[in-house]
Design an enzyme around this catalytic site. Structure first.
Site, PDB file in Angstrom:
ATOM      1  N   ASP A 111       0.734  -1.220   0.003  1.00  0.00           N
ATOM      2  CA  ASP A 111      -0.044   0.146   0.050  1.00  0.00           C
ATOM      3  C   ASP A 111       0.738   1.405  -0.070  1.00  0.00           C
ATOM      4  OD1 ASP A 111      -2.423  -1.132  -0.085  1.00  0.00           O
ATOM      5  OD2 ASP A 111      -2.736  -1.377   2.171  1.00  0.00           O
ATOM      6  N   PHE A 128     -16.805   8.164   3.460  1.00  0.00           N
ATOM      7  CA  PHE A 128     -16.017   7.668   2.480  1.00  0.00           C
ATOM      8  C   PHE A 128     -15.964   6.038   2.447  1.00  0.00           C
ATOM      9  CE2 PHE A 128     -11.945   5.794   0.975  1.00  0.00           C
ATOM     10  CZ  PHE A 128     -11.851   6.500  -0.243  1.00  0.00           C
ATOM     11  N   ALA A 136     -14.397   2.327  -0.194  1.00  0.00           N
ATOM     12  CA  ALA A 136     -13.374   2.181  -1.008  1.00  0.00           C
ATOM     13  C   ALA A 136     -14.188   2.218  -2.474  1.00  0.00           C
ATOM     14  CB  ALA A 136     -12.852   0.870  -0.660  1.00  0.00           C
ATOM     15  N   GLN A 137     -15.546   1.870  -2.377  1.00  0.00           N
ATOM     16  CA  GLN A 137     -16.217   1.854  -3.678  1.00  0.00           C
ATOM     17  C   GLN A 137     -16.704   2.922  -4.437  1.00  0.00           C
ATOM     18  OE1 GLN A 137     -17.052  -0.184  -0.869  1.00  0.00           O
ATOM     19  NE2 GLN A 137     -16.132  -1.896  -1.884  1.00  0.00           N
ATOM     20  N   THR A 138     -17.091   3.854  -3.576  1.00  0.00           N
ATOM     21  CA  THR A 138     -17.194   5.338  -3.979  1.00  0.00           C
ATOM     22  C   THR A 138     -16.351   6.217  -4.351  1.00  0.00           C
ATOM     23  OG1 THR A 138     -17.854   6.213  -1.824  1.00  0.00           O
ATOM     24  CG2 THR A 138     -19.794   4.938  -2.975  1.00  0.00           C
ATOM     25  N   ARG A 139     -15.238   6.143  -3.392  1.00  0.00           N
ATOM     26  CA  ARG A 139     -14.245   7.083  -3.585  1.00  0.00           C
ATOM     27  C   ARG A 139     -14.302   8.196  -3.220  1.00  0.00           C
ATOM     28  NH1 ARG A 139     -10.867   6.788  -7.658  1.00  0.00           N
ATOM     29  NH2 ARG A 139     -12.335   6.068  -9.091  1.00  0.00           N
ATOM     30  N   MET A 140     -15.396   8.605  -2.429  1.00  0.00           N
ATOM     31  CA  MET A 140     -15.806  10.102  -1.892  1.00  0.00           C
ATOM     32  C   MET A 140     -16.733   9.965  -0.888  1.00  0.00           C
ATOM     33  SD  MET A 140     -18.536  10.983  -5.189  1.00  0.00           S
ATOM     34  CE  MET A 140     -20.208  10.218  -5.353  1.00  0.00           C
ATOM     35  N   ASP A 177     -15.020  13.749   8.773  1.00  0.00           N
ATOM     36  CA  ASP A 177     -14.014  13.044   8.150  1.00  0.00           C
ATOM     37  C   ASP A 177     -12.929  13.163   9.192  1.00  0.00           C
ATOM     38  OD1 ASP A 177     -11.733  11.675   6.904  1.00  0.00           O
ATOM     39  OD2 ASP A 177     -11.941  13.241   5.111  1.00  0.00           O
ATOM     40  N   ASP A 225      -9.256  -5.250   2.649  1.00  0.00           N
ATOM     41  CA  ASP A 225      -8.086  -5.914   1.956  1.00  0.00           C
ATOM     42  C   ASP A 225      -8.282  -7.332   2.549  1.00  0.00           C
ATOM     43  OD1 ASP A 225      -6.813  -3.575   1.526  1.00  0.00           O
ATOM     44  OD2 ASP A 225      -6.150  -3.145   3.528  1.00  0.00           O
TER      45      ASP A 225
END
Length: 415
Positions: A29, A103, A105-109, A66, A254
């Site tokens: 990573d 946030f 990992a799929q949408t990345r926003m 966030d 992961d």
């Protein structure tokens, strides 16, 4: 496994340690492994027609929930600018009815939906662009140039967009996140390259940013804008043809890749799913320790290869020394092969047995300590083993058995 424990790494099986010495691809990573992982908001670059104040305000609102270092740095940077309302907080907006979008990992926003119908999103350029397009908005004509400018500088661009009530979204600009490559990694990756190990950096950044960081760190390849599915596909691709793959991870996303990899190192601070999926756990949660794990596995295989080479050469020389002495009385023609000229067949056999017992005892410390590890290719390691342990295994029996024979020949029963 015991050597890994000395490095605060728990291995679930000895097979995992052996596999670490045979890997040909190492997946790492970017954040926290190759870079320091404390990306900070450096500046904001608004698109044409948008003021920095407007961009700071939108970035501030979308980052209040966030809790990542990046999100905290955006909030701090916006407050330092002096153009945002410092009274706006996570609690006040939540009480007012605001809905924060976390946030993934799929949408990345991520972002926020305000009570007045305003929606703000920030994240990867492609993800925000897709959201704007799906909501009926249009791309800003200069957004690509701003993203490329940050990416080429090795930074991470976060695009910010806003949609007001009953109106399509529009892009406001880009946040420049800056990260630093850890010192000394270039040399370590060079050592892995000498061993024939290919290093691949995995990151959610866009390809330009990934390319800049990869070039600075010295990795062989990179996978940009990676999703959990992309990681799995990369591992399966690398494993085709019998190649072994190692990777490190700490999140639930992961876990599938850690389970698929031949050597999966989960961080102790990671999720239970990641630790269950991997076959090693790093108690220090230091992703770069994977390089040390590879070195321990390599040393294990090098030691085994060295001892095997020595043993084979030792047996060849030993029998070459014994057989002529045993059969010369029966076949006198073998006298030409009896180069050691041992005292008698009885002393030859006894000397060989004594030598064998002594050499096994002498090799035990080497087996426990291990052959000194050097970052070499497989061909170079084989050449070194043959030169040192192969030639040594041939010479040692001739010298050792001859010396022992001189001693045992003095025994009364063998005179």
């Amino acid at each position: 496994m015991d050597r890994l424990v000395q490095h605060n790494v728990l291995a679930m099986s000895g097979r995992a340690v052996e596999a670490a010495g045979d890997i040909s691809t190492l997946l790492l990573d970017k954040t926290g492994t190759i870079t320091l992982g404390n990306r900070q908001a450096h500046t904001v670059l608004p698109v044409q027609g948008v003021s920095p104040e407007e961009l700071y305000q939108a970035a501030h609102l979308s980052s209040l929930a966030d809790e990542t270092p990046e999100g905290r740095s955006i909030v701090d940077r916006a407050l330092e600018s002096g153009v945002v309302d410092a009274t706006q907080s996570l609690g006040s907006l939540t009480r007012a009815g605001a809905e924060f979008v976390p946030f993934s990992a799929q949408t990345r926003m991520s972002g926020v939906n305000l009570p007045d119908g305003t929606r703000i999103r920030k994240g990867a350029g492609s993800a925000v662009a897709a959201w704007v397009h799906d909501e009926g908005g249009h791309m800003a004509h200069d957004i690509d140039a701003l993203v490329d400018e940050i990416s080429r500088a090795g930074g991470t661009p976060l695009v910010v967009a806003r949609a007001e009530a009953q109106r399509p979204p529009r892009m406001l600009g880009v946040i420049f996140l800056k990260d630093i490559v850890k010192p000394g990694l270039t040399e370590r990756f060079g050592q892995l390259r000498e061993m024939g190990i290919r290093t691949v950096m995995i990151t959610g950044d866009n390809p330009l940013t990934a390319a800049a960081i990869a070039a600075e760190a010295g990795v062989d390849d990179f996978l940009a804008e990676a999703t959990p599915e992309d990681k799995m596909a990369l591992i399966r691709k690398e494993q085709q043809g019998g190649r072994l793959v190692a990777m490190t991870g700490d999140g639930t996303n992961d876990a599938p890749a850690l389970a698929q990899a031949d050597v999966g190192v989960a961080m102790n601070t990671g999720t239970s799913a990641a630790k269950e999926a991997g076959n090693m756990v790093d108690l220090d949660s230091d992703p770069t320790k994977l390089i040390d794990i590879v070195a321990i596995g390599k040393q294990l295989l090098i030691t085994r290869g060295a001892l095997t080479t020595f043993s084979i050469a030792n047996d060849v020389a030993k029998y070459f020394a014994i057989i002529p002495a045993m059969f010369v009385p029966i076949f006198p023609g073998l006298s030409g092969l009896d180069i050691m000229r041992l005292h008698s067949p009885q002393s030859a056999m006894l000397s060989a047995v004594i030598f064998n017992a002594l050499i096994i005892v002498a090799l035990i410390p080497l087996s426990l300590k291990g052959v000194r590890y050097r970052p070499l290719s497989a061909v170079a390691m084989l050449r070194r083993n043959l030169l040192i342990y192969g030639v040594g295994g041939l010479i040692a029996p001739f010298v050792g058995i001859k010396l022992i024979d001189l001693v045992v020949s003095l025994l009364p029963g063998l005179k």
